[in-house]
Write an enzyme that holds these catalytic residues in place. Structure first.
Site, PDB file in Angstrom:
ATOM      1  N   ASN A 151       6.868  11.292 -41.370  1.00  0.00           N
ATOM      2  CA  ASN A 151       6.402  10.199 -40.552  1.00  0.00           C
ATOM      3  C   ASN A 151       4.953   9.672 -41.323  1.00  0.00           C
ATOM      4  OD1 ASN A 151       8.174  10.880 -38.867  1.00  0.00           O
ATOM      5  ND2 ASN A 151       6.931  11.261 -37.125  1.00  0.00           N
ATOM      6  N   LEU A 152       4.715   8.465 -41.050  1.00  0.00           N
ATOM      7  CA  LEU A 152       3.513   7.475 -41.346  1.00  0.00           C
ATOM      8  C   LEU A 152       2.214   8.528 -41.347  1.00  0.00           C
ATOM      9  CD1 LEU A 152       3.082   4.857 -42.351  1.00  0.00           C
ATOM     10  CD2 LEU A 152       1.986   4.312 -39.815  1.00  0.00           C
ATOM     11  N   LYS A 153       2.199   9.239 -40.223  1.00  0.00           N
ATOM     12  CA  LYS A 153       1.012  10.230 -39.947  1.00  0.00           C
ATOM     13  C   LYS A 153       0.742  11.159 -41.100  1.00  0.00           C
ATOM     14  CE  LYS A 153      -1.398  12.792 -36.419  1.00  0.00           C
ATOM     15  NZ  LYS A 153      -1.114  13.599 -35.277  1.00  0.00           N
ATOM     16  N   GLY A 154       1.732  11.664 -41.344  1.00  0.00           N
ATOM     17  CA  GLY A 154       2.121  12.804 -42.243  1.00  0.00           C
ATOM     18  C   GLY A 154       1.214  14.191 -41.733  1.00  0.00           C
ATOM     19  N   PHE A 155       0.545  14.614 -42.629  1.00  0.00           N
ATOM     20  CA  PHE A 155       0.167  16.256 -42.547  1.00  0.00           C
ATOM     21  C   PHE A 155      -1.237  16.320 -42.920  1.00  0.00           C
ATOM     22  CE2 PHE A 155       0.649  20.618 -44.174  1.00  0.00           C
ATOM     23  CZ  PHE A 155       0.599  21.334 -42.770  1.00  0.00           C
TER      24      PHE A 155
END
Ligand code: B12
Ligand code: B12
Ligand SMILES: Cc1ncc(COP(=O)(O)O)c(C=O)c1O
Ligand SMILES: Cc1ncc(COP(=O)(O)O)c(C=O)c1O
Lengths: 253, 531, 531, 253
Positions: free
Chosen positions: A124-128
């Site tokens: 996802n865009l948000k990532g980690f």
């Protein structure tokens, strides 16, 4: 570094801790049994520091001993173990230079597994932890199918979308659940005759690269993985395969 | 329950506002699900009428019977109508009829010369008998329990999961738990169960991440715990999970098998199992009706939100959901003493003053639900592979549990971040619970919070956030809130999700003797009997 | 230091009474030890005059020199008199003279044609130079420190032991400690050291239960920590122990080698090492004089009492001893900011409300010594072989440390009940300290104790017990209290104990330039410079 | 019980935990090294659950794996391991019946060891955890010399008092301190020519019976020892020796 041993408070003291439960009653002989087990592992001077009855017939031990075994650290190929990942911009650059089109990536948490935080972190865009997921990259066209996706449905989608890379996540591992699920997935992909056209990647907190390969995946990722680790692997490997294909093709001409 | 006076200095008007808003939300839900039943509700009825077992394809007979009628499009009258009719007509038991259907020898919907009134009477009588049996068994159990010790009488009840995937191993683990001061065993279910539109049959020896909730498994564990209780003079409670596509059936099985507690969240299936909204909301209403009737304590599941959303930011959504969950349970007849409100200690150790925020939230839950048991769950989201780190966090959690007078606590285990725990992990977890319970026994009564300090301010802030969210939900409805990802950061579409095919519009003459009789209440059933 | 207002609602009159009584006890001690020196005090002087090294039997030259005079029965004038005389006479340095004595080539007491005045002058000048050097080095260090970060500025200082028995391994452990947020390294000494009437020489590679306190070991660790501090921009403190038969010498070495902190308890040697009462009390007076002069923070050792006596019952004796220890330190010139008062978290986890008692005691120490740093030590007595149990107890200890605003805390390690810790044990211990420090950062300011509740009542009870004990000691003297086993349940006879043979009555013309000059104070030395 | 293996959550699953530090840098290859070390101990499917840098060049691991080794529990002689101790009154009775005089017992914590809580627990009136120490028994004449007693002084006293049993305690074990001290003590006793006349007993939290015997003691006691355990041993053994002496003497006649 050719004979690395555990370190407690002196070089090469070999000190290590073990803890386990034995299905034996909590008597003095139980301590002896624990010690013998440690000796069977080759430990020297094993010593039970703690021993406690869990319920009738089960005893828990904490034991310390000296491990005389050693590991040749120089023999562990750092290059294979330590591929230096590219950064987000480097990946984009690399892709622009070496790849002719966007890499189509399809991801899911498969089987009955509802844990999606891991695959979301990668895709996802948000990532980690401050790193963007693959969705954020120009190099990829990303499809995240979510959790509890059956292998059947996943393979269908992968074939429809002509995916270049398949990313599957597995978190629940009890009684080897993941092994069955992942093996089944590989069989289905192979049965489709398109195995050669895609990278097969799996990940999860208890997935190791060794396990992944054993099951027929190209690579496996575990805890501590960041999206750019995976992205680096995908662009590099895709480029390498394209290159060797061109070679093979030209050789065939 | 709550022995503490208010420590948080809450704005009473705000609290009232929240309560009213949540009640309105629950009413809105009731409207959206009115006039519907589901295949699982109907299978519950079949089970109550005495049907059990599987056919030669291992399909449970309740499914065979309900599908048989559903495929003919006739479930809108309620399965009891058809089964009762056949009983009256043939004089056979529901079980015999189910076997006949499975063998293909019988069509329940072909009421050759049947009298509907007779069928309804037959089903009603059979239901009354079944409920009376449940009531009798539970009263008997209640009597027995009252002669035993209850360690949880003056400290938080210790709720311990087992999750071996093999019911016989679960029993071993449960015995170790009992021997080390656990009060309640909850057998975690195998991972697939929520998605199954049937209740598996028979004892489980290979589950994954847990052991199926089956009637046989319930009985095996119940017997083992009862044996332990007899031998040790202290009562061990049994718990399981209603969640998933079979909430009503599992509630029924729990009632029959003498469970004390069941996790029963109104929204978990939607959010975490991608089950269709209306399907889950119908199912929860019926399953809670059964739990309430049988004196089983239910547990709400707001802890999960803190695992998928940021635990500091999502705190108001937890409170809003607790109030909604509570009101939904009340609407289906569950009394306060049987509604255990869930919360969890999920703020990462690296958040400055995170413990104070946890303390505020745990105390807030305590004070918002003075008549309900409150259930506190240990850290899991941020637990990693370092068992010492997890144990340290669990210890702080255990301390806050005692200091805020929680009624129940799930115990944490050092290997939470790695695998479903090994036998000694649970014992280590219980030991840390015990240290805190003893060494900090009266800490809650001993300390006061600074007026307007971090803790009081946090409680106020969270409550205000909850009030806002509840207002929004009153205005737009719970379904819209779920679409917007208001809970656990998970967005679900109203028109999607599993199990939609199992929803059935009730006809005007829909007949469900189980719900009908339970709504009336059992003869002399005291609520909170097993609390 | 103490930022908290009073939370315990202590009886101010009682507090004053205790303070006055303790001051009287300290005066009584001063009378009993007046007019005496010891071989160790004299060896300290020799060291200050620049003597170091060993003879061919590995005997340290300070011992050779002092014994040489002592055997002639002439130590009553003070070693400086003889050494100064010889220096004046021969023009040789003290080191050269010592080597001469060791070689048997020289008799210090044969002042062939010497002028006593000249000798006194020579020794005084050499002392002044030595003290000036110490002062210069420490001022320089102070300047450097002030440019570095101090993580302990706004949370308890993390005091970590290393105990490998090999100074080079200790350095490795210290680096791991520094990398994980430790603030202070204390190298635990090899078990025999307190009993040795000399300071071993050279770097240690095989110690038992620790590494000898030697000048070389101090330097090796100091250099390693300084290097780490430079690289990481954060100052790492170094600590050691003065206790034993060589308190004054070790204090001197610590001053020379730039230590920041030293454990220096007035009674530990008597109680736990069976050292003669007067010997230890003389030695502590001089060693504290040196610590105070050099800006080194000292730590009292009441924690030990809680390990040999019952920690609940012996609490008043801890408070009494803290006050006595404090007053003794003050009498020898140690300012408040350099007296870290010891206490420990030793109540067993199985004691109901034990945590509340610990909390009360920790807060009491905090409030009784508002201008002193207070140092809190982790559980050890009841720690067993279960590392998870120990870690859980340590976590609760860490929480109370933060909540009572302690200035320093020793860290606990999971293997406390088993062996001197392995490298990762310290890191695990530091991690738990960090969780509590962050997650419960402002807990101390946030909570108040119920008036007349368990905590306030306990503090009052302990204080009253201390007052009673102090009254008894004022009446009968400290020596009698030690004979009666008032501290740590350990009884010692006034006329017994090790090291009695090292006590020397001072003659009327006893000369000790080190003490004399230190009493005046150093040019511009600011107290608390390194706190 | 002939092949007992560790138990995690299924019989014979062999699950065990190890933790240790390796002197290697914290890179991916370090995980591999840890896994290899576990394999050298014979563990199957080793898996690193946690791995963390302690300081440059030192990495800590927590690892789980399956231990295929087993222990034959039936072969551990319970009788030897599990002598049922007599109670306080039984001991007095036994002594009255089998012994002709009080047993003279001398105890100390030897060498530089100042830990006396353990030996006090065994010898002093007050005892341990509610059980009286040997001083409370009519069967014994007890001398507790305290802590930090040198071997030399101890042996002198023992010979003077004509002790029947010598009880020594050792707590500080780092770098094998206790081994040297205990060995030296045995040598001194043997040199005195009186070894045969007394029971040599040692104890301490990290003393095992095996170690004690190896060092020349008759028996060793560890954590969890109560005074009556030791007292039982002393009266039984003293009686047995007296009996076999009488036998030998009569045989010689
Ligand atoms: C959150 C959570 C849940 C949530 C999941 C919500 C959701 N939508 O994801 C809820 C509450 C629903 C849940 C339910 C259950 N859970 Co759960 N859960 C967790 C928890 C607390 C955190 C997991 C997590 O989010 N980690 C954070 C992410 C970022 O880490 P990660 O997954 O490891 O991902 C990283 C890497 O592994 C890698 N990665 C992961 N996948 C992939 C894929 C690819 C292709 C690549 C390249 C990399 C990659 O990259 C990521 C970033 O670095 C863990 C406990 C813990 N602390 O680990 C238990 C845990 C995972 N759960 C567990 C269990 C058993 C369950 C249940 C089965 C219990 C039950 N029967 O009721 C249920 C049902 C779930 C099911 N059927 O799958 C066990 C699993 C044990 C095991 N190993 O078998 C755990 C370990 C708890 C425990 N100790 O028992 N759970
Ligand atoms: C109390 C204590 C002290 C006190 C001792 C006071 C005293 N007069 O005894 C003080 C504060 C003085 C102290 C000092 C030190 N200590 Co200390 N101390 C402890 C502590 C907290 C408790 C030990 C204890 O009393 N146990 C309770 C008794 C009842 O148990 P026990 O000794 O095991 O005895 C039982 C059995 O073992 C058996 N037994 C014991 N002896 C004998 C003998 C016989 C004949 C028999 C039959 C049975 C028997 O029976 C007893 C009853 O069941 C432990 C930590 C811990 N929790 O274990 C550290 C500990 C023992 N100390 C330790 C150390 C290193 C020291 C120091 C050396 C540190 C230093 N350099 O500064 C110093 C110096 C001591 C020295 N030179 O000996 C280490 C030892 C590590 C090791 N294995 O090498 C420990 C383990 C702490 C640690 N983790 O580092 N200590
Ligand atoms: C409310 C609720 N129900 C049920 C479960 C169990 O999950 P499953 O759906 O796998 O049975 C959980 C676990 O987190 C839960 O929180
Ligand atoms: C006050 C004090 N000094 C010194 C020590 C160290 O002991 P040793 O005498 O072995 O150096 C301790 C250990 O407990 C102590 O408490």
């Amino acid at each position: 570094m050719t004979a690395v041993r555990p370190y407690g408070d002196h070089y090469d003291d070999g000190l290590i801790e073990l803890s386990f439960t034995l299905p034996v009653p909590s008597r003095r002989s139980a301590r002896k049994a624990a010690t013998m087990l440690a000796e069977a592992m080759g430990l020297e001077a094993p010593e039970v520091a703690h021993c406690e009855e869990l319920t009738e017939g089960f005893t828990f031990f904490v034991l310390y001993g000296r491990c005389p075994h050693s590991v040749d650290f120089t023999a562990i190929d750092d290059a294979e173990w330590e591929p230096v990942p590219l950064s987000e911009p480097e990946i984009e650059e690399f892709a622009a230079e070496h790849l002719t089109r966007k890499v189509v990536v399809v991801g899911a948490s498969v089987g009955t597994d509802t844990h999606t935080v891991g695959i979301d972190a990668i895709l996802n865009l948000k990532g980690f932890d401050g790193s963007h997921g693959l969705e954020a990259y120009g190099a990829f066209e990303t499809h995240n199918l979510g959790g509890q996706v059956s292998n059947e449905a996943l393979v269908r989608t992968v074939l429809e979308l002509e995916a270049d890379a398949l990313l599957v996540s597995q978190t629940v591992t009890q009684q080897e659940l993941h092994v069955g699920t992942l093996r089944d997935l590989v069989e289905r992909i192979e049965a489709s005759g398109r195995r050669g056209e895609m990278l097969l990647i799996c990940g999860g907190p208890r997935i190791t690269n060794d396990l992944a390969r054993e099951l027929g995946f190209d690579v496996g990722f575990s805890k501590g993985t960041y999206p750019h680790h995976v992205a680096s692997y995908i662009v590099r490997e895709t480029a390498a395969r394209a290159a060797s294909e061109t070679e093979t093709t030209s050789a065939a001409l | 329950m709550a022995s503490t006076g208010s420590k948080l200095d809450l704005d009473a008007g705000l609290v009232d506002g929240c309560r009213q808003a949540a009640a309105a939300v629950a009413e809105g839900v009731a409207e959206r699900i009115a006039g519907c039943t589901t295949v699982s509700v109907e299978r519950m009825v079949v089970r109550m009428l005495g049907v059990d077992g599987v056919d030669r394809f291992e399909t449970p007979l309740p499914n065979v019977v309900v599908d048989h009628v559903h495929h003919q499009g006739k479930l809108d009258r309620g399965i009891a109508f058809w089964l009762g009719g056949a009983m009256a007509r043939t004089g056979l038991s529901a079980q015999q009829l189910a076997e006949g259907v499975a063998a293909g020898e019988l069509d329940l919907c072909n009421p050759d010369g049947a009298d509907p009134e007779q069928g309804i009477k037959a089903a009603s009588e059979a239901t009354a008998e079944a409920l009376a049996a449940i009531h009798r068994d539970r009263a008997q159990r209640g009597g027995w329990i009252s002669q035993l010790d209850d360690a949880a009488a003056d400290r938080p009840q210790r709720y311990v999961l087992t999750a071996t995937g093999n019911v016989y191993e679960d029993v071993r683990h449960a015995e170790a738990v009992a021997d080390h001061g656990g009060d309640t065993i909850a057998v975690i279910r195998s991972t697939a169960q929520s998605l199954l539109d049937y209740v598996p049959f028979g004892p489980t020896e290979v589950g994954h991440g847990g052991t199926f909730a089956t009637q046989q498994n319930f009985r095996i564990m119940r017997d083992a715990l009862d044996a332990w209780s007899c031998e040790n003079g202290r009562y061990m409670r049994l718990s399981s999970f209603c969640s998933g596509l079979c909430m009503p059936e599992i509630a029924a099985i729990g009632a029959i098998e003498g469970l004390d507690n069941m996790v029963n969240d109104a929204l978990y299936g939607i959010l975490y199992r991608d089950i269709h909204m209306r399907r889950t909301l119908i199912d929860q209403s019926v399953s809670r009706r059964i739990n309430g009737y049988a004196g089983i304590v239910i547990n709400t599941g707001e802890d999960s939100y803190l695992r998928t959303a940021d635990p500091v930011e999502s705190a108001p959504s937890v409170v809003a959901s607790q109030l909604i969950n509570y009101n939904l349970a009340r609407s289906y007849g569950v009394p306060d003493e049987q509604i255990a409100i869930g919360n969890a200690f999920e703020i990462d150790m690296s958040v400055e003053n995170g413990l104070l925020l946890e303390w505020a939230q745990a105390q807030l839950t305590r004070e918002l639900f003075p008549e309900c048991p409150v259930k506190f769950m240990p850290p899991t989201k941020h637990m990693n592979g370092n068992p010492f780190r997890t144990h340290a966090c669990d210890t702080l959690f255990n301390l806050v549990t005692v200091a805020t007078n929680q009624d129940m606590q799930t115990i944490g285990v050092p290997t939470e971040g790695v695998f479903t725990p090994h036998i000694h992990d649970r014992v280590l977890g219980l030991e840390s619970v015990e240290y805190a319970a003893v060494t900090a026994r009266d800490l809650g009564d001993e300390i006061e919070f600074k007026r307007g300090g971090i803790i009081q301010s946090r409680a106020d802030e969270v409550l205000r956030g909850a009030a806002e969210l509840l207002e929004e939900i009153v205005a737009d409805g719970l379904f819209a809130a779920l679409e917007r990802g208001r809970f656990g950061n998970i967005e679900r579409r109203e028109d999607q999700g599993r199990g939609i095919e199992g929803i059935v519009e009730c006809g005007e003459d829909y007949f469900n003797p189980v719900i009908a009789q339970m709504e009336v209440g059992a003869p002399g059933v005291e609520s909170g009997m097993y609390v």
